[in-house]
Design a protein around this motif. Structure first.
Motif: not given
Length: 258
Positions: A7-8, A11-12, A14, A43, A47, A98, A111, A134
């Motif tokens: 997931e991390w 996220r990066r 995205s 994700l 946003q 988020l 994460t 972040r």
């Protein structure tokens, strides 16, 4: 079959934080993966929902109100602290918060959220600079860009009180929440709760941020003294301090100021 992306990493991707080659690889995987693809889309949708709920005009107004309040208060007090706290309006305006939930279950999960014993959660978010928001990870130092701010959140999971301090590279300890008195009660409910201020770190070098979830009230002075002792025990190395000698569950982040 290739492993799923964490997931991390999604996220990066995205947030536009991955290098071009890595971003292309992760995007290609997500395009064909029935697990990572939906997680990445969720994700991106979060946003978009945030930006719809908090348009640019609200960002601008919240920042301007906070700046005006800060200027008025500074005219009646000593030189400003290393951390410049603002109100909830400022915090909401600079950090895209988020929802925190496991989009990929336990598959390769990595994460910045710290899950403490018993299910409690602590999180530090960074935003307000030129780049995207972040999470900071508790297991590795996180570099800050000029103008970025931080915000602290938690899920108490039975703990009743919360407090936070920071320690800079010369051992100066700053109580963040609360600034004086005794640790306040946590907010009710099982959702992620955010401390009412966001902070901007000034100066340069490393700074350690500590959030503590407690079962009984703790005087801020006791927490500050514990942080000073831990700094001294680490021979003045703020990046390698041990946990503070206080009750409760604590999470540490090391931030590298520009």
């Amino acid at each position: 079959m290739s492993a799923h992306e964490s997931e991390w990493t999604l996220r990066r991707l995205s947030a536009g934080e991955l290098a071009a080659a890595e971003a292309a690889r992760v995007q290609a995987h997500a395009t064909s993966c029935t697990v990572c693809g939906p997680a990445l889309r969720e994700l991106q949708q979060e946003q978009a929902r945030f930006e719809t709920a908090v348009p640019f005009e609200r960002f601008e107004a919240g920042v301007e109100r906070a700046v005006q309040r800060q200027r008025r208060s500074e005219s009646f007090r000593a030189p400003p602290r290393r951390w410049v706290a603002t109100t909830v309006a400022m915090a909401a305006s600079v950090l895209v918060v988020l929802l925190v939930r496991p989009l990929l279950g336990d598959v390769g999960r990595e994460t910045g959220t710290n899950r403490i014993k018993g299910g409690a959660v602590a999180e530090l978010r960074i935003g307000g600079g030129l780049g995207p928001q972040r999470e900071a990870r508790p297991d590795a130092p996180e570099a800050l860009e000029p103008g970025e701010r931080v915000m602290l959140g938690y899920q108490a999971d039975g703990h009743r009180y919360v407090a936070a301090v920071s320690v800079d590279a010369i051992g100066e300890v700053t109580p963040l929440h609360p600034e004086s008195g005794t640790s306040p009660a946590v907010e009710s409910g099982t959702d992620m709760h955010w401390l009412p201020d966001s902070w901007e770190l000034t100066g340069s070098g490393a700074e350690r941020v500590v959030l503590v979830l407690l079962d009984a009230p703790l005087p801020v002075d006791t927490l500050v003294d514990a942080a000073k002792r831990a700094f001294q025990a680490a021979n003045g190395d703020v990046e390698h301090m041990a946990p503070l000698d206080v009750p409760g569950e604590q999470t540490h982040w090391v931030l590298l100021k520009p």
